[in-house]
Design a protein around this motif. Structure first.
Motif, PDB file in Angstrom:
ATOM      1  N   MET A  65       5.680  39.357 -10.836  1.00 17.08           N
ATOM      2  CA  MET A  65       4.658  40.503 -11.164  1.00 17.08           C
ATOM      3  C   MET A  65       5.209  41.578  -9.956  1.00 17.08           C
ATOM      4  SD  MET A  65       2.222  40.292 -13.232  1.00 17.08           S
ATOM      5  CE  MET A  65       1.320  41.452 -12.493  1.00 17.08           C
ATOM      6  N   ALA A  66       5.853  41.254  -8.999  1.00 14.94           N
ATOM      7  CA  ALA A  66       6.618  42.172  -7.918  1.00 14.94           C
ATOM      8  C   ALA A  66       7.553  43.011  -8.585  1.00 14.94           C
ATOM      9  CB  ALA A  66       6.979  41.255  -6.835  1.00 14.94           C
ATOM     10  N   THR A  67       8.428  42.247  -9.519  1.00 14.73           N
ATOM     11  CA  THR A  67       9.484  42.991 -10.319  1.00 14.73           C
ATOM     12  C   THR A  67       8.959  43.835 -11.271  1.00 14.73           C
ATOM     13  OG1 THR A  67      11.026  40.969  -9.615  1.00 14.73           O
ATOM     14  CG2 THR A  67      11.638  42.454 -11.518  1.00 14.73           C
ATOM     15  N   LYS A  68       7.994  43.230 -12.456  1.00 17.99           N
ATOM     16  CA  LYS A  68       7.288  43.885 -13.166  1.00 17.99           C
ATOM     17  C   LYS A  68       6.765  45.262 -12.782  1.00 17.99           C
ATOM     18  CE  LYS A  68       3.619  43.383 -16.637  1.00 17.99           C
ATOM     19  NZ  LYS A  68       2.719  42.631 -17.228  1.00 17.99           N
ATOM     20  N   LYS A  69       6.175  45.296 -11.581  1.00 22.21           N
ATOM     21  CA  LYS A  69       5.417  46.484 -11.108  1.00 22.21           C
ATOM     22  C   LYS A  69       6.219  47.174 -10.185  1.00 22.21           C
ATOM     23  CE  LYS A  69       0.598  45.336 -12.093  1.00 22.21           C
ATOM     24  NZ  LYS A  69       0.244  46.394 -12.662  1.00 22.21           N
ATOM     25  N   LEU A  70       7.323  46.955  -9.809  1.00 22.47           N
ATOM     26  CA  LEU A  70       8.087  47.623  -8.939  1.00 22.47           C
ATOM     27  C   LEU A  70       8.161  49.045  -9.334  1.00 22.47           C
ATOM     28  CD1 LEU A  70       9.705  47.610  -6.287  1.00 22.47           C
ATOM     29  CD2 LEU A  70      11.869  46.932  -7.781  1.00 22.47           C
ATOM     30  N   ILE A 107      11.698  46.288  -0.242  1.00 23.92           N
ATOM     31  CA  ILE A 107      11.203  45.340  -1.307  1.00 23.92           C
ATOM     32  C   ILE A 107      11.976  45.320  -2.647  1.00 23.92           C
ATOM     33  CG2 ILE A 107       9.278  45.335  -2.901  1.00 23.92           C
ATOM     34  CD1 ILE A 107       7.510  46.138  -0.814  1.00 23.92           C
ATOM     35  N   ALA A 108      12.624  46.470  -2.924  1.00 23.97           N
ATOM     36  CA  ALA A 108      13.642  46.475  -4.071  1.00 23.97           C
ATOM     37  C   ALA A 108      14.972  45.902  -3.753  1.00 23.97           C
ATOM     38  CB  ALA A 108      13.826  48.194  -4.340  1.00 23.97           C
ATOM     39  N   ARG A 109      15.188  45.975  -2.676  1.00 22.96           N
ATOM     40  CA  ARG A 109      16.547  45.096  -2.199  1.00 22.96           C
ATOM     41  C   ARG A 109      16.025  43.735  -2.507  1.00 22.96           C
ATOM     42  NH1 ARG A 109      18.888  42.211   1.418  1.00 22.96           N
ATOM     43  NH2 ARG A 109      17.144  42.071   2.820  1.00 22.96           N
ATOM     44  N   LEU A 110      15.018  43.110  -1.631  1.00 23.29           N
ATOM     45  CA  LEU A 110      14.767  41.870  -2.074  1.00 23.29           C
ATOM     46  C   LEU A 110      14.831  41.251  -3.606  1.00 23.29           C
ATOM     47  CD1 LEU A 110      12.319  41.649   1.000  1.00 23.29           C
ATOM     48  CD2 LEU A 110      14.572  40.321   0.952  1.00 23.29           C
ATOM     49  N   LEU A 111      14.239  42.370  -4.250  1.00 27.97           N
ATOM     50  CA  LEU A 111      13.715  41.746  -5.804  1.00 27.97           C
ATOM     51  C   LEU A 111      15.169  42.017  -6.567  1.00 27.97           C
ATOM     52  CD1 LEU A 111      10.326  43.396  -6.105  1.00 27.97           C
ATOM     53  CD2 LEU A 111      10.910  40.849  -6.013  1.00 27.97           C
TER      54      LEU A 111
END
Length: 114
Positions: A65-70, A107-111
């Motif tokens: 979900m974190a990736t989908k909604k990034l 957050i983007a870097r982590l994902l």
């Protein structure tokens, strides 16, 4: 980093996003500006989508979900950075933009897969 550790690390960054969201939501400016109100709603939407998987300890779903909604989180951040100078030049707003940009970049870097 294990998926569980990654989930917790991202959630730590979301604490910063939450504080920016709370600042915006309770500002007089948000009550007067629809675009600013939309920013704090989008930030909330991202965190709401991750809340269930976090409570369940479901790292796979959380990361999905974190990736989908990034992209939506990034757009809200960009929107805030764009409209902030028109909304207010106060240091609180400037620092809120900086804080949000830093948290979302992390957050983007982590994902992003290595």
């Amino acid at each position: 980093m294990t998926p569980e550790h990654l989930m917790q690390t991202i959630d730590t960054q979301l604490a910063h996003v939450w504080m920016v969201r709370a600042f915006l939501k309770h500002s007089d400016e948000a009550a007067e500006d629809d675009e600013l109100a939309e920013v704090h709603r989008e930030l909330y939407d991202y965190m709401l989508a991750l809340g269930g998987p976090l409570k369940e300890g479901n790292a796979a779903e959380y990361l999905r979900m974190a990736t989908k909604k990034l992209a939506k989180l990034r757009r809200a951040t960009e929107s805030f950075a764009t409209i902030q100078p028109e909304i207010s030049q106060h240091t609180n707003f400037q620092m809120a933009v900086h804080s949000l940009q830093a948290a979302v970049a992390e957050i983007a870097r982590l994902l992003t897969p290595a």
